[in-house]
Design an enzyme around this catalytic site. Structure first.
Site, PDB file in Angstrom:
ATOM      1  N   ARG A 157      41.729  94.557  62.323  1.00  0.00           N
ATOM      2  CA  ARG A 157      40.368  94.028  62.312  1.00  0.00           C
ATOM      3  C   ARG A 157      40.352  92.802  61.405  1.00  0.00           C
ATOM      4  O   ARG A 157      41.059  92.738  60.403  1.00  0.00           O
ATOM      5  CB  ARG A 157      39.363  95.067  61.799  1.00  0.00           C
ATOM      6  CG  ARG A 157      38.871  96.053  62.856  1.00  0.00           C
ATOM      7  CD  ARG A 157      37.989  95.352  63.879  1.00  0.00           C
ATOM      8  NE  ARG A 157      37.368  96.274  64.822  1.00  0.00           N
ATOM      9  CZ  ARG A 157      37.848  96.555  66.024  1.00  0.00           C
ATOM     10  NH1 ARG A 157      38.983  96.001  66.407  1.00  0.00           N
ATOM     11  NH2 ARG A 157      37.212  97.371  66.829  1.00  0.00           N
ATOM     12  N   GLU A 177      33.886  88.864  64.348  1.00  0.00           N
ATOM     13  CA  GLU A 177      33.701  89.894  65.368  1.00  0.00           C
ATOM     14  C   GLU A 177      33.242  91.223  64.790  1.00  0.00           C
ATOM     15  O   GLU A 177      32.898  92.133  65.546  1.00  0.00           O
ATOM     16  CB  GLU A 177      35.021  90.165  66.090  1.00  0.00           C
ATOM     17  CG  GLU A 177      35.650  88.992  66.771  1.00  0.00           C
ATOM     18  CD  GLU A 177      36.972  89.403  67.395  1.00  0.00           C
ATOM     19  OE1 GLU A 177      37.006  89.588  68.615  1.00  0.00           O
ATOM     20  OE2 GLU A 177      37.953  89.567  66.646  1.00  0.00           O
ATOM     21  N   HIS A 232      41.225  87.483  70.763  1.00  0.00           N
ATOM     22  CA  HIS A 232      41.162  88.938  70.971  1.00  0.00           C
ATOM     23  C   HIS A 232      41.729  89.321  72.340  1.00  0.00           C
ATOM     24  O   HIS A 232      41.037  89.879  73.201  1.00  0.00           O
ATOM     25  CB  HIS A 232      39.732  89.458  70.835  1.00  0.00           C
ATOM     26  CG  HIS A 232      39.693  90.889  70.355  1.00  0.00           C
ATOM     27  ND1 HIS A 232      39.094  91.246  69.172  1.00  0.00           N
ATOM     28  CD2 HIS A 232      40.206  92.033  70.877  1.00  0.00           C
ATOM     29  CE1 HIS A 232      39.225  92.555  68.997  1.00  0.00           C
ATOM     30  NE2 HIS A 232      39.902  93.062  70.020  1.00  0.00           N
TER      31      HIS A 232
END
Length: 352
Positions: A237, A266, A292
């Protein structure tokens, strides 16, 4: 069969394949976002007011505020693995099932992680640019990089993705593999704390989920320990690393390179998330930043949507979703006898 007036409403927040939409239409009325741009939080709240089910994606955030305005909601089927942008505790209190897709994203994400490492360390992006600019006239002694063979590699986060990365590194002849995880320990894998691993690793793969304890785990203080020339690859992440600190380490040359497929902008569950990827980070030449793409494999995305649809259909047909990560409070205890759905949230019977 449900009539149009009684059919449950299924909210799909991003475009999905036609065959998955058709499956959902057999059990309810589907309202789908056909645009590639996500709905705003206000739009999502408005559309969720009469929804019985939501198929959610990484672009969404479901919290107590939304749940309070969605009294019919019974299931939130997340078409993803990491769910830090969803308040699972609030869903549990509200009597809403939350399901994820636990395994389909693992292999493609691990493949991309290794690809990012090789591309970054072997200067593939810079080399491609030279050829496209017409500067290549044959071999020259330039753009020397680093390989995985003989390297020390650290993996931060030893969940499914971390383990899949380790499996894919087996054929590259890495000299040493170390793992960093406060809970998971793998037989035969050397275990170190982060600062120790950063002092010895040539490559660091970040595959940790975003939690309160992993937020900015790789920050300026941690980066002060990094081995000169080190490459960091983030497929976990965005906010597990401090992107500004990464940019600063690249500027000073203490970090050899940074590749990422995930970014702090994000991380929808964070109130203070940045709006964009930092310009300072994008300006660094020794970076490889992808939008991503971890699960961006056609067959995988289709399978993910089908799996999320399976969980929605299960609940709407009165069953427990196979991939549930919570036990809603209307349940008298997971594993107990079948119980009825809380009638204040829709009046449907629930069967295992």
């Amino acid at each position: 069969m449900n009539t149009p007036s009684t059919a449950p409403k299924i909210l799909v927040t991003n475009p999905i394949h036609a065959e998955v939409q058709a499956r959902l239409q057999r059990v309810g009325i589907v309202e789908m976002n056909h645009d590639t741009e996500p709905w705003t939080q206000q739009q999502l709240v408005m559309r969720a007011k009469d929804a019985d089910a939501i198929m959610g994606f990484m672009t969404d955030s479901v919290d107590a505020g939304l749940l309070a305005k969605a009294p019919r909601l019974r299931v939130l089927a997340c078409a993803l693995k990491g769910y830090d942008n969803y308040d699972v505790d609030a869903c549990t209190r509200a009597g809403v099932w939350v399901s994820i897709v636990p395994d389909l994203l693992t292999e493609p994400t691990a493949e991309l992680a290794v690809g990012l490492a090789i591309s970054l360390a072997r200067n593939m992006v810079s080399g491609d640019a030279q050829v496209r600019r017409g500067e290549f006239q044959g071999w020259r002694p330039r753009l020397y990089g680093t390989g995985l063979a003989g390297a020390t590699v650290a993996i931060v986060g030893l969940g499914c993705v971390g383990q899949a990365i380790i499996a894919r590194l087996a054929g590259f002849g890495c000299a040493r593999l170390v793992g960093i995880d406060p809970v998971q320990k793998l037989p035969g894998l050397e275990s170190l704390v982060l600062e120790e691993a950063l002092t010895v690793a040539d490559f660091v793969f970040v595959a940790a989920p975003l939690t309160t304890s992993s937020f900015h785990m790789v920050d300026a203080r941690a980066l002060a320990h990094c081995k000169p020339g080190q490459f960091i690859i983030n497929v976990g992440r965005g906010s597990v690393v401090d992107e500004e600190a990464i940019a600063a380490a690249l500027e000073t040359g203490s970090l050899g390179g940074y590749a990422a497929d995930v970014f702090a902008c994000e991380d929808w569950g964070l109130a203070q998330r940045p709006a964009v990827v930092p310009v300072r980070l994008c300006a660094q030449a020794n970076t490889l930043l992808t939008p991503h793409l971890g699960s961006a494999v056609r067959d995988v995305r289709l399978a993910i949507e089908h799996r999320a649809a399976d969980n929605i259909i299960a609940v709407l047909e009165g069953h427990e979703p196979a991939d549930a990560i919570n036990c809603p409070e209307f349940h008298r205890g997971c594993g107990d006898d079948p119980v009825l759905w809380n009638t204040s949230r829709g009046g449907y019977g629930l069967r295992r």
